[in-house]
Design a protein around this motif. Sequence first.
Motif, mmCIF file in Angstrom:
data_model
loop_
_atom_site.group_PDB
_atom_site.id
_atom_site.type_symbol
_atom_site.label_atom_id
_atom_site.label_comp_id
_atom_site.label_asym_id
_atom_site.label_seq_id
_atom_site.Cartn_x
_atom_site.Cartn_y
_atom_site.Cartn_z
ATOM 1 N N ILE A 54 -11.798 -57.985 -21.934
ATOM 2 C CA ILE A 54 -11.105 -59.210 -22.361
ATOM 3 C C ILE A 54 -9.607 -59.058 -22.125
ATOM 4 O O ILE A 54 -8.954 -59.973 -21.624
ATOM 5 N N PHE A 55 -9.062 -57.898 -22.469
ATOM 6 C CA PHE A 55 -7.639 -57.654 -22.225
ATOM 7 C C PHE A 55 -7.333 -57.725 -20.734
ATOM 8 O O PHE A 55 -6.325 -58.290 -20.328
ATOM 9 N N LYS A 56 -8.212 -57.178 -19.902
ATOM 10 C CA LYS A 56 -8.006 -57.198 -18.452
ATOM 11 C C LYS A 56 -7.956 -58.637 -17.940
ATOM 12 O O LYS A 56 -7.142 -58.977 -17.085
ATOM 13 N N ARG A 57 -8.813 -59.489 -18.473
ATOM 14 C CA ARG A 57 -8.877 -60.889 -18.044
ATOM 15 C C ARG A 57 -7.651 -61.678 -18.503
ATOM 16 O O ARG A 57 -7.163 -62.551 -17.791
ATOM 17 N N GLY A 104 11.059 -72.251 -5.521
ATOM 18 C CA GLY A 104 10.720 -73.376 -6.386
ATOM 19 C C GLY A 104 9.701 -73.050 -7.457
ATOM 20 O O GLY A 104 9.346 -73.912 -8.252
ATOM 21 N N ASN A 105 9.194 -71.809 -7.489
ATOM 22 C CA ASN A 105 8.232 -71.411 -8.522
ATOM 23 C C ASN A 105 8.960 -71.137 -9.828
ATOM 24 O O ASN A 105 9.933 -70.411 -9.849
ATOM 25 N N THR A 106 8.449 -71.692 -10.905
ATOM 26 C CA THR A 106 9.047 -71.500 -12.217
ATOM 27 C C THR A 106 8.165 -70.583 -13.056
ATOM 28 O O THR A 106 6.957 -70.759 -13.113
ATOM 29 N N LYS A 107 8.794 -69.597 -13.683
ATOM 30 C CA LYS A 107 8.103 -68.665 -14.569
ATOM 31 C C LYS A 107 8.677 -68.870 -15.963
ATOM 32 O O LYS A 107 9.864 -68.668 -16.192
ATOM 33 N N ALA A 125 0.726 -60.348 -34.949
ATOM 34 C CA ALA A 125 0.713 -59.994 -33.534
ATOM 35 C C ALA A 125 1.986 -60.568 -32.920
ATOM 36 O O ALA A 125 2.267 -61.756 -33.057
ATOM 37 N N LYS A 126 2.758 -59.699 -32.302
ATOM 38 C CA LYS A 126 3.917 -60.154 -31.530
ATOM 39 C C LYS A 126 3.428 -60.202 -30.093
ATOM 40 O O LYS A 126 3.041 -59.181 -29.525
ATOM 41 N N ILE A 127 3.426 -61.402 -29.528
ATOM 42 C CA ILE A 127 2.824 -61.601 -28.217
ATOM 43 C C ILE A 127 3.824 -62.250 -27.267
ATOM 44 O O ILE A 127 4.487 -63.220 -27.623
ATOM 45 N N ILE A 128 3.946 -61.652 -26.083
ATOM 46 C CA ILE A 128 4.801 -62.199 -25.040
ATOM 47 C C ILE A 128 3.881 -62.763 -23.963
ATOM 48 O O ILE A 128 3.057 -62.046 -23.396
ATOM 49 N N LEU A 129 4.018 -64.060 -23.710
ATOM 50 C CA LEU A 129 3.193 -64.747 -22.727
ATOM 51 C C LEU A 129 4.053 -65.231 -21.576
ATOM 52 O O LEU A 129 5.219 -65.592 -21.761
ATOM 53 N N VAL A 130 3.468 -65.234 -20.379
ATOM 54 C CA VAL A 130 4.145 -65.783 -19.207
ATOM 55 C C VAL A 130 3.270 -66.877 -18.611
ATOM 56 O O VAL A 130 2.044 -66.822 -18.692
ATOM 57 N N HIS A 131 3.907 -67.871 -18.033
ATOM 58 C CA HIS A 131 3.194 -68.956 -17.358
ATOM 59 C C HIS A 131 3.798 -69.175 -15.989
ATOM 60 O O HIS A 131 5.025 -69.304 -15.851
ATOM 61 N N THR A 132 2.947 -69.183 -14.976
ATOM 62 C CA THR A 132 3.323 -69.597 -13.627
ATOM 63 C C THR A 132 2.240 -70.542 -13.144
ATOM 64 O O THR A 132 1.108 -70.516 -13.647
ATOM 65 N N GLU A 134 0.689 -70.377 -10.356
ATOM 66 C CA GLU A 134 -0.355 -69.622 -9.666
ATOM 67 C C GLU A 134 -1.324 -68.949 -10.635
ATOM 68 O O GLU A 134 -2.533 -68.951 -10.432
ATOM 69 N N LEU A 135 -0.801 -68.331 -11.712
ATOM 70 C CA LEU A 135 -1.624 -67.546 -12.626
ATOM 71 C C LEU A 135 -2.032 -68.286 -13.885
ATOM 72 O O LEU A 135 -2.956 -67.866 -14.580
ATOM 73 N N GLY A 136 -1.340 -69.334 -14.227
ATOM 74 C CA GLY A 136 -1.549 -69.972 -15.518
ATOM 75 C C GLY A 136 -0.878 -69.129 -16.587
ATOM 76 O O GLY A 136 0.147 -68.501 -16.342
#
Length: 151
Positions: A54-57, A104-107, A125-132, A134-136
């Motif tokens: 699950i962590f890998k996904r 033009g890609n925004t992260k 839980a301290k969680i850092i999330l990224v959104h692009t 391409e990856l969601g």
Amino acid sequence: MKILKYIGFGLLSIFLFFIAVAVITTINKAEPSDTFIPFIEQNMSEIAKWDKAIFKRLMTDEAYNSITPEQWELYLSKMSSLGSLESIGELSLENMSSVTSFSGNTKSTVVYMVPLSFTTGLAHAKIILVHTDELGVKINHIRFLSDHLMQ
């Protein structure tokens, strides 16, 4: 006199370039309430199953691969001692930033503090999330804080 016109035009062009980048970044950044909050609410119960697959996904490749298999086993063993997840409290946005590349890609990156209730007690839980585009949404970092883990 002509050189002053060229300098003025050059400075105006640079200024307009940075304004355009700021506008593009603002338009393309991920909206926390539409993007990150649903991700956390949908996946926190999955994360609390303490399954490496699950962590890998859910994690970025860089974040997942920064930990050795032995470290994963130790980490998941320790985290599973929290017990079962009972509820998720109100999420608290601590930080948000967005960066646009020249292509033009925004992260967008956010940091949330998530209060959690486990069978052994309260945790965060301290969680850092990224959104692009391409990856969601992916987890870049996650840390669980609990008095139970200090025992």
